[in-house]
Enzyme design. Sequence first.
Site, PDB file in Angstrom:
ATOM      1  N   CYS A   1      -2.676  -4.395   7.507  1.00  0.00           N
ATOM      2  CA  CYS A   1      -1.810  -3.950   6.384  1.00  0.00           C
ATOM      3  C   CYS A   1      -2.665  -3.008   5.589  1.00  0.00           C
ATOM      4  O   CYS A   1      -2.035  -2.161   4.787  1.00  0.00           O
ATOM      5  CB  CYS A   1      -1.678  -5.348   5.310  1.00  0.00           C
ATOM      6  SG  CYS A   1      -0.703  -6.538   6.108  1.00  0.00           S
ATOM      7  N   CYS A   6       9.198  -3.913  13.087  1.00  0.00           N
ATOM      8  CA  CYS A   6       7.837  -4.248  13.574  1.00  0.00           C
ATOM      9  C   CYS A   6       7.445  -5.073  12.461  1.00  0.00           C
ATOM     10  O   CYS A   6       6.414  -5.609  12.507  1.00  0.00           O
ATOM     11  CB  CYS A   6       6.868  -2.783  13.549  1.00  0.00           C
ATOM     12  SG  CYS A   6       7.369  -1.650  14.864  1.00  0.00           S
ATOM     13  N   CYS A  58       4.182  -8.949   4.582  1.00  0.00           N
ATOM     14  CA  CYS A  58       3.617 -10.411   3.955  1.00  0.00           C
ATOM     15  C   CYS A  58       2.624 -10.228   2.740  1.00  0.00           C
ATOM     16  O   CYS A  58       2.574  -9.096   2.217  1.00  0.00           O
ATOM     17  CB  CYS A  58       2.698 -10.826   5.272  1.00  0.00           C
ATOM     18  SG  CYS A  58       1.378  -9.717   5.525  1.00  0.00           S
ATOM     19  N   ASP A 113       6.512  -4.770   9.133  1.00  0.00           N
ATOM     20  CA  ASP A 113       5.950  -4.187   7.876  1.00  0.00           C
ATOM     21  C   ASP A 113       6.478  -2.744   7.549  1.00  0.00           C
ATOM     22  O   ASP A 113       6.602  -2.146   8.487  1.00  0.00           O
ATOM     23  CB  ASP A 113       4.383  -4.186   7.820  1.00  0.00           C
ATOM     24  CG  ASP A 113       3.653  -5.368   8.098  1.00  0.00           C
ATOM     25  OD1 ASP A 113       4.215  -6.471   7.172  1.00  0.00           O
ATOM     26  OD2 ASP A 113       2.868  -5.609   9.055  1.00  0.00           O
TER      27      ASP A 113
END
Length: 277
Positions: free
Chosen positions: A106, A35, A62, A37
């Site tokens: 995140c 996916c 990221c 992350d």
Amino acid sequence: MWEYTKKVRDFFLHPKNVGEIENPDAVGEVGSITCGDALKLTLKIDKETGKIADAKFQTFGCASAIASSSALTELIKGKTLEEAMKLSNKDIADFLGGLPEEKMHCSVMGREALEAAIAGYRGETHVPESGERVVCKCFDVTEEKLRRVIIENHLTTVEEVTNYTKAGGGCGACIPDIEAVLRDIWSLKPVAEMPREPKKLTNLQKIALIQDVIEKEIRPQLQADGGDIELIDIAGDKVIVALRAMCVSCPMGGVTLKGIEEKLRELVSEDLVVEEQ
Ligand code: FES
């Protein structure tokens, strides 16, 4: 290009607490590389004080994922487990001076890793209950998670939900369900308009999604019947697979391939064609 605060850039370029604690007292792993992350959080807990003595992270993601994970470890060190559990994804984002809206997921991932680690330490089950409804199959997002993130962050549109959870960011098939959850929570009618057309996947997203569907949806079913499948190649909309184990000699191989194609069309793209090597 995303607009990052100075602190996000600092925590991305010079992340603190990277790595894995040897013999950790608590481990929280969330996300999936498929996916995009994934985060592993390890904690050392002082048994006498009940405080988090050390925290380290490893992440595949990221700049925002690295900065959020690093910020999380800084925020929880020295806190008791009860204090740490009060930390929200918004606290992580606020600590960094904010995150781009599209990257808020995140901070949610950091919050989830913390929750998983503490739940595991306390001997509680963190994994979703079997039978819990998965709303977004592309990103494996349950209704429970959607509801929590929507309420905690006061989200009102599908686009916001996607930014915070990724749900709806793949094939788009779950968008009506996300709207229904939003309506149910806020009693809005109708939720802010979102494009009904499924989003066009990039090649990378398509390949990742095909791999994910094969691993999570198709292979377990075949294995349950003594068969197996291997993904050989993806060329444009053509998915080339090899049937293995019992499937090789199965006279219903053609039907199996058709079933695989239907599943991939349903969950990834209706343009896909499945061929056997
Ligand atoms: S099922 Fe949610 S984006 Fe595909």
